[in-house]
Enzyme design. Sequence first.
Site, PDB file in Angstrom:
ATOM      1  N   ILE A 142      65.467   8.350  34.931  1.00  0.00           N
ATOM      2  CA  ILE A 142      64.876   7.464  35.926  1.00  0.00           C
ATOM      3  C   ILE A 142      63.574   8.114  36.396  1.00  0.00           C
ATOM      4  CG2 ILE A 142      66.992   6.316  36.680  1.00  0.00           C
ATOM      5  CD1 ILE A 142      67.295   8.305  38.906  1.00  0.00           C
ATOM      6  N   ASP A 143      62.703   7.317  36.971  1.00  0.00           N
ATOM      7  CA  ASP A 143      61.380   7.808  37.340  1.00  0.00           C
ATOM      8  C   ASP A 143      61.453   8.895  38.413  1.00  0.00           C
ATOM      9  OD1 ASP A 143      60.255   5.955  35.604  1.00  0.00           O
ATOM     10  OD2 ASP A 143      60.112   4.416  37.164  1.00  0.00           O
ATOM     11  N   LYS A 144      60.388   9.668  38.507  1.00  0.00           N
ATOM     12  CA  LYS A 144      60.294  10.785  39.449  1.00  0.00           C
ATOM     13  C   LYS A 144      60.659  10.363  40.872  1.00  0.00           C
ATOM     14  CE  LYS A 144      56.836  13.799  41.606  1.00  0.00           C
ATOM     15  NZ  LYS A 144      55.406  14.178  41.661  1.00  0.00           N
ATOM     16  N   THR A 146      62.198   7.569  41.834  1.00  0.00           N
ATOM     17  CA  THR A 146      63.421   6.774  41.939  1.00  0.00           C
ATOM     18  C   THR A 146      64.582   7.731  42.149  1.00  0.00           C
ATOM     19  OG1 THR A 146      62.570   5.030  40.486  1.00  0.00           O
ATOM     20  CG2 THR A 146      64.953   5.163  40.735  1.00  0.00           C
ATOM     21  N   ARG A 243      60.150  -2.196  38.260  1.00  0.00           N
ATOM     22  CA  ARG A 243      58.827  -2.116  38.884  1.00  0.00           C
ATOM     23  C   ARG A 243      57.869  -3.136  38.262  1.00  0.00           C
ATOM     24  NH1 ARG A 243      57.419   4.141  38.331  1.00  0.00           N
ATOM     25  NH2 ARG A 243      55.635   3.530  39.627  1.00  0.00           N
TER      26      ARG A 243
END
Length: 311
Positions: A142-144, A146, A243
């Site tokens: 998952i993104d930084k 998130t 997103r």
Amino acid sequence: MAEELRQEFEVTKEFDGERIDRYLTQIYTDQSRSFFQKLIRSGNVTIQGNPVTKTGTTVDVGDLVSVLLPEPQSVDIKPQDIPLDILYEDDDLLVVNKPKGMVVHPSPGHYEDTLVNAVLFHCKESLSGINGQSRPGIVHRIDKDTTGSLIVCKNDRAHMAIARQIQEHTVKRLYRGIVCGVLKEDEAVIDAPIGRNPSQRQKMAVNTSNGKPAVTHYRVLERYARYTYAEFRLETGRTHQIRVHMESIHHPLLGDELYGGMTKDYAIKGLEGQTLHAMTIGFVHPTTEEYMEFTAPLPEYFEDLLKRFRE
């Protein structure tokens, strides 16, 4: 003796006619296309039992693709004693609640203080090696900015079993997020392909010409004066999917600088990154074959925002 690293996949409808190198990057989402191109040229990939040596070879629905991965190299990333919020752990895997601001795996500019550095310290040598020496144990990410639930695999057998479930879209993934604006529909589905943004390479975008199928379901939980608190369910797992999809309907995630979710509202002063949380993850355990589901509680900053909006 090293575990057998051969894995077989049946091509589903959405990948009909896809190049074999691109197809494999959709299965092993944290491995590069060039990695698989080398693997193909060396004869370690077969379609219907026949070795493939051309990276442009295409696959058809129902084809059985077999991949023989090289033995994992020794990991040369520094273990770091970073506290982990562990939701579950056994001999095959662990489920962690990733904090905001933590990068999942090392990359240029982020060689320390990543989730990989933390799990290397915690698990010692017990991590899968399929995704290479810089991404041990990482089967998805998952993104930084998130937060939330993430599976880490301790061995290659578990890694391949979870990777298969991800590829077949059977892993349950529920997210919570706050978006800008007030969503009109109580529930809706966004079905729009996602690919690289042709003009800004660091971004993804709804791209009908070369995007991959992407489906996001959303459900409104609460509405406020200028924002909406919603739940998102993923059918697919494209990069930045929620997103991008929310930006495409003009309701970007609050705090998402990359996709237009910044605001000067006093209530969110100091907010860093998108307000997105991987709340629940569910999957079939690779050994027991029992369905398991875990929920990561909302982080404190997220709860504080909701409290302000409700007031």
